[in-house]
Motif scaffolding. Sequence first.
Motif, PDB file in Angstrom:
ATOM      1  N   ASN A   1       0.818  -1.207   0.000  1.00 47.34           N
ATOM      2  CA  ASN A   1       0.000   0.000   0.000  1.00 47.34           C
ATOM      3  C   ASN A   1       0.854   1.261   0.000  1.00 47.34           C
ATOM      4  O   ASN A   1       0.444   2.290  -0.550  1.00 47.34           O
ATOM      5  CB  ASN A   1      -0.960  -0.015   1.183  1.00 47.34           C
ATOM      6  N   THR A   2       2.034   1.200   0.590  1.00 42.00           N
ATOM      7  CA  THR A   2       2.971   2.316   0.483  1.00 42.00           C
ATOM      8  C   THR A   2       3.417   2.481  -0.966  1.00 42.00           C
ATOM      9  O   THR A   2       3.542   3.607  -1.464  1.00 42.00           O
ATOM     10  CB  THR A   2       4.179   2.085   1.395  1.00 42.00           C
ATOM     11  N   TYR A   3       3.633   1.372  -1.646  1.00 38.41           N
ATOM     12  CA  TYR A   3       3.970   1.439  -3.073  1.00 38.41           C
ATOM     13  C   TYR A   3       2.824   2.041  -3.877  1.00 38.41           C
ATOM     14  O   TYR A   3       3.037   2.904  -4.739  1.00 38.41           O
ATOM     15  CB  TYR A   3       4.302   0.044  -3.598  1.00 38.41           C
ATOM     16  N   TYR A   4       1.604   1.600  -3.612  1.00 38.58           N
ATOM     17  CA  TYR A   4       0.450   2.175  -4.315  1.00 38.58           C
ATOM     18  C   TYR A   4       0.390   3.692  -4.116  1.00 38.58           C
ATOM     19  O   TYR A   4       0.117   4.445  -5.052  1.00 38.58           O
ATOM     20  CB  TYR A   4      -0.856   1.555  -3.799  1.00 38.58           C
ATOM     21  N   PHE A   5       0.623   4.131  -2.874  1.00 41.96           N
ATOM     22  CA  PHE A   5       0.588   5.561  -2.600  1.00 41.96           C
ATOM     23  C   PHE A   5       1.654   6.293  -3.407  1.00 41.96           C
ATOM     24  O   PHE A   5       1.400   7.341  -4.013  1.00 41.96           O
ATOM     25  CB  PHE A   5       0.790   5.809  -1.108  1.00 41.96           C
ATOM     26  N   GLY A   6       2.860   5.742  -3.417  1.00 41.96           N
ATOM     27  CA  GLY A   6       3.931   6.374  -4.189  1.00 41.96           C
ATOM     28  C   GLY A   6       3.645   6.416  -5.670  1.00 41.96           C
ATOM     29  O   GLY A   6       4.052   7.348  -6.367  1.00 41.96           O
ATOM     30  N   ALA A   7       2.937   5.419  -6.163  1.00 40.33           N
ATOM     31  CA  ALA A   7       2.636   5.365  -7.595  1.00 40.33           C
ATOM     32  C   ALA A   7       1.501   6.290  -7.993  1.00 40.33           C
ATOM     33  O   ALA A   7       1.426   6.718  -9.148  1.00 40.33           O
ATOM     34  CB  ALA A   7       2.293   3.921  -7.987  1.00 40.33           C
ATOM     35  N   ALA A   8       0.611   6.629  -7.052  1.00 36.21           N
ATOM     36  CA  ALA A   8      -0.606   7.365  -7.420  1.00 36.21           C
ATOM     37  C   ALA A   8      -0.639   8.798  -6.931  1.00 36.21           C
ATOM     38  O   ALA A   8      -1.297   9.634  -7.550  1.00 36.21           O
ATOM     39  CB  ALA A   8      -1.833   6.626  -6.887  1.00 36.21           C
ATOM     40  N   ALA A   9       0.003   9.108  -5.814  1.00 37.13           N
ATOM     41  CA  ALA A   9      -0.145  10.423  -5.191  1.00 37.13           C
ATOM     42  C   ALA A   9       0.914  11.381  -5.714  1.00 37.13           C
ATOM     43  O   ALA A   9       2.108  11.133  -5.578  1.00 37.13           O
ATOM     44  CB  ALA A   9      -0.037  10.294  -3.673  1.00 37.13           C
ATOM     45  N   ARG A  10       0.455  12.459  -6.301  1.00 39.99           N
ATOM     46  CA  ARG A  10       1.353  13.465  -6.860  1.00 39.99           C
ATOM     47  C   ARG A  10       0.759  14.853  -6.674  1.00 39.99           C
ATOM     48  O   ARG A  10      -0.452  15.014  -6.572  1.00 39.99           O
ATOM     49  CB  ARG A  10       1.559  13.248  -8.364  1.00 39.99           C
ATOM     50  N   SER A  11       1.609  15.851  -6.705  1.00 40.29           N
ATOM     51  CA  SER A  11       1.147  17.225  -6.761  1.00 40.29           C
ATOM     52  C   SER A  11       0.792  17.554  -8.207  1.00 40.29           C
ATOM     53  O   SER A  11       1.469  17.124  -9.143  1.00 40.29           O
ATOM     54  CB  SER A  11       2.250  18.171  -6.270  1.00 40.29           C
ATOM     55  N   GLY A  12      -0.303  18.294  -8.395  1.00 33.56           N
ATOM     56  CA  GLY A  12      -0.671  18.727  -9.733  1.00 33.56           C
ATOM     57  C   GLY A  12      -1.417  17.705 -10.553  1.00 33.56           C
ATOM     58  O   GLY A  12      -1.570  17.885 -11.765  1.00 33.56           O
ATOM     59  N   VAL A  13      -1.883  16.623  -9.941  1.00 30.39           N
ATOM     60  CA  VAL A  13      -2.659  15.610 -10.663  1.00 30.39           C
ATOM     61  C   VAL A  13      -3.955  15.360  -9.887  1.00 30.39           C
ATOM     62  O   VAL A  13      -4.055  15.723  -8.711  1.00 30.39           O
ATOM     63  CB  VAL A  13      -1.879  14.290 -10.825  1.00 30.39           C
ATOM     64  N   PRO A  14      -4.969  14.758 -10.530  1.00 28.89           N
ATOM     65  CA  PRO A  14      -6.200  14.451  -9.789  1.00 28.89           C
ATOM     66  C   PRO A  14      -5.916  13.575  -8.582  1.00 28.89           C
ATOM     67  O   PRO A  14      -5.013  12.732  -8.614  1.00 28.89           O
ATOM     68  CB  PRO A  14      -7.058  13.715 -10.831  1.00 28.89           C
ATOM     69  N   PRO A  15      -6.657  13.756  -7.499  1.00 26.62           N
ATOM     70  CA  PRO A  15      -6.415  12.965  -6.292  1.00 26.62           C
ATOM     71  C   PRO A  15      -6.814  11.504  -6.488  1.00 26.62           C
ATOM     72  O   PRO A  15      -7.508  11.145  -7.443  1.00 26.62           O
ATOM     73  CB  PRO A  15      -7.292  13.642  -5.240  1.00 26.62           C
ATOM     74  N   ILE A  16      -6.371  10.674  -5.560  1.00 25.56           N
ATOM     75  CA  ILE A  16      -6.686   9.252  -5.600  1.00 25.56           C
ATOM     76  C   ILE A  16      -8.185   9.074  -5.362  1.00 25.56           C
ATOM     77  O   ILE A  16      -8.721   9.555  -4.366  1.00 25.56           O
ATOM     78  CB  ILE A  16      -5.897   8.491  -4.523  1.00 25.56           C
ATOM     79  N   CYS A  17      -8.844   8.398  -6.268  1.00 24.74           N
ATOM     80  CA  CYS A  17     -10.269   8.134  -6.082  1.00 24.74           C
ATOM     81  C   CYS A  17     -10.449   6.812  -5.341  1.00 24.74           C
ATOM     82  O   CYS A  17      -9.505   6.298  -4.735  1.00 24.74           O
ATOM     83  CB  CYS A  17     -11.005   8.149  -7.417  1.00 24.74           C
ATOM     84  N   LEU A  18     -11.632   6.239  -5.403  1.00 23.69           N
ATOM     85  CA  LEU A  18     -11.958   5.112  -4.541  1.00 23.69           C
ATOM     86  C   LEU A  18     -11.028   3.923  -4.746  1.00 23.69           C
ATOM     87  O   LEU A  18     -10.665   3.233  -3.802  1.00 23.69           O
ATOM     88  CB  LEU A  18     -13.414   4.685  -4.785  1.00 23.69           C
ATOM     89  N   GLN A  19     -10.643   3.660  -5.991  1.00 22.46           N
ATOM     90  CA  GLN A  19      -9.703   2.568  -6.252  1.00 22.46           C
ATOM     91  C   GLN A  19      -8.383   3.074  -6.824  1.00 22.46           C
ATOM     92  O   GLN A  19      -7.638   2.313  -7.428  1.00 22.46           O
ATOM     93  CB  GLN A  19     -10.312   1.551  -7.232  1.00 22.46           C
ATOM     94  N   GLY A  20      -8.092   4.352  -6.673  1.00 20.42           N
ATOM     95  CA  GLY A  20      -6.897   4.881  -7.298  1.00 20.42           C
ATOM     96  C   GLY A  20      -7.030   4.835  -8.814  1.00 20.42           C
ATOM     97  O   GLY A  20      -8.132   4.714  -9.355  1.00 20.42           O
ATOM     98  N   PRO A  21      -5.932   4.917  -9.536  1.00 19.69           N
ATOM     99  CA  PRO A  21      -6.013   4.848 -10.996  1.00 19.69           C
ATOM    100  C   PRO A  21      -6.181   3.429 -11.539  1.00 19.69           C
ATOM    101  O   PRO A  21      -6.296   3.238 -12.736  1.00 19.69           O
ATOM    102  CB  PRO A  21      -4.669   5.450 -11.449  1.00 19.69           C
ATOM    103  N   TRP A  22      -6.215   2.434 -10.648  1.00 12.57           N
ATOM    104  CA  TRP A  22      -6.299   1.038 -11.094  1.00 12.57           C
ATOM    105  C   TRP A  22      -7.773   0.622 -11.142  1.00 12.57           C
ATOM    106  O   TRP A  22      -8.241  -0.196 -10.350  1.00 12.57           O
ATOM    107  CB  TRP A  22      -5.508   0.152 -10.136  1.00 12.57           C
TER     108      TRP A  22
END
Length: 230
Positions: free
Chosen positions: A113-134
């Motif tokens: 889940n730390t990896y998922y966060f690193g892969a999805a969370a960025r400044s200047g991009v849409p926030p993580i939704c219910l399932q992230g970008p996956w």
Amino acid sequence: PTENEIPCGRLGYTAGERLSGTHEAGYYQPTGGCDGQAVLVKWRAEGQRWTGVWTIENGGRSSIERARQRLDDALKNPPEAARAAHRAWWADFHKRSDIRIDDPVLERAWRINTYYFGAAARSGVPPICLQGPWTCDEGWLPPWKGDYHHDLNTQFCYYQAFAANHLEGVRGFLDWLWTIKPACEAWTRKFYDLPGLNAAAIMGLDGQCMGGWHQYSHSPTSAGWLAHFF
């Protein structure tokens, strides 16, 4: 499939456009908040060796040309350079925090889940939704349409950043909350007939209430949890 048989057709979205060219293939999907998203792959062949690169770009039809330029630049450089930069980024990310616990199942859950966060969370991009970008599952809509559930779902996607020393990943969520503030205020006046600010608990990228199960979608508590996070 026809437009009515694919998810974008069932939701009333404009049908996407398939992209093709010499040594390239991709897809462009018009969207709401980002105006459009291009997914593109390009490749080159050198004898029996093939090298391929791909990217995702947001922001209207201009995202297609930006994707092409990014991939052309990537193909000019040896893949080892991109691989080295990739490994360096993740090495820096993972050294920010670490855990060791006796339960290997829980430790693995933390790491993935730390990896998922690193892969999805960025400044200047849409926030993580219910399932992230996956969210794509064999061409069907993701559960709950991959929306923003503010009954702690979106918040819990980000809470670990504070304890795990990944504050840079929170900025995209905070900036987005500030952007949708006027939409939330307007919805509060419309639904509650009151001043102030609440947030629909089931929300699209534009901050509008998507409806659904009313106990959730019109909850009076969602803005409180968002404010706590903020």
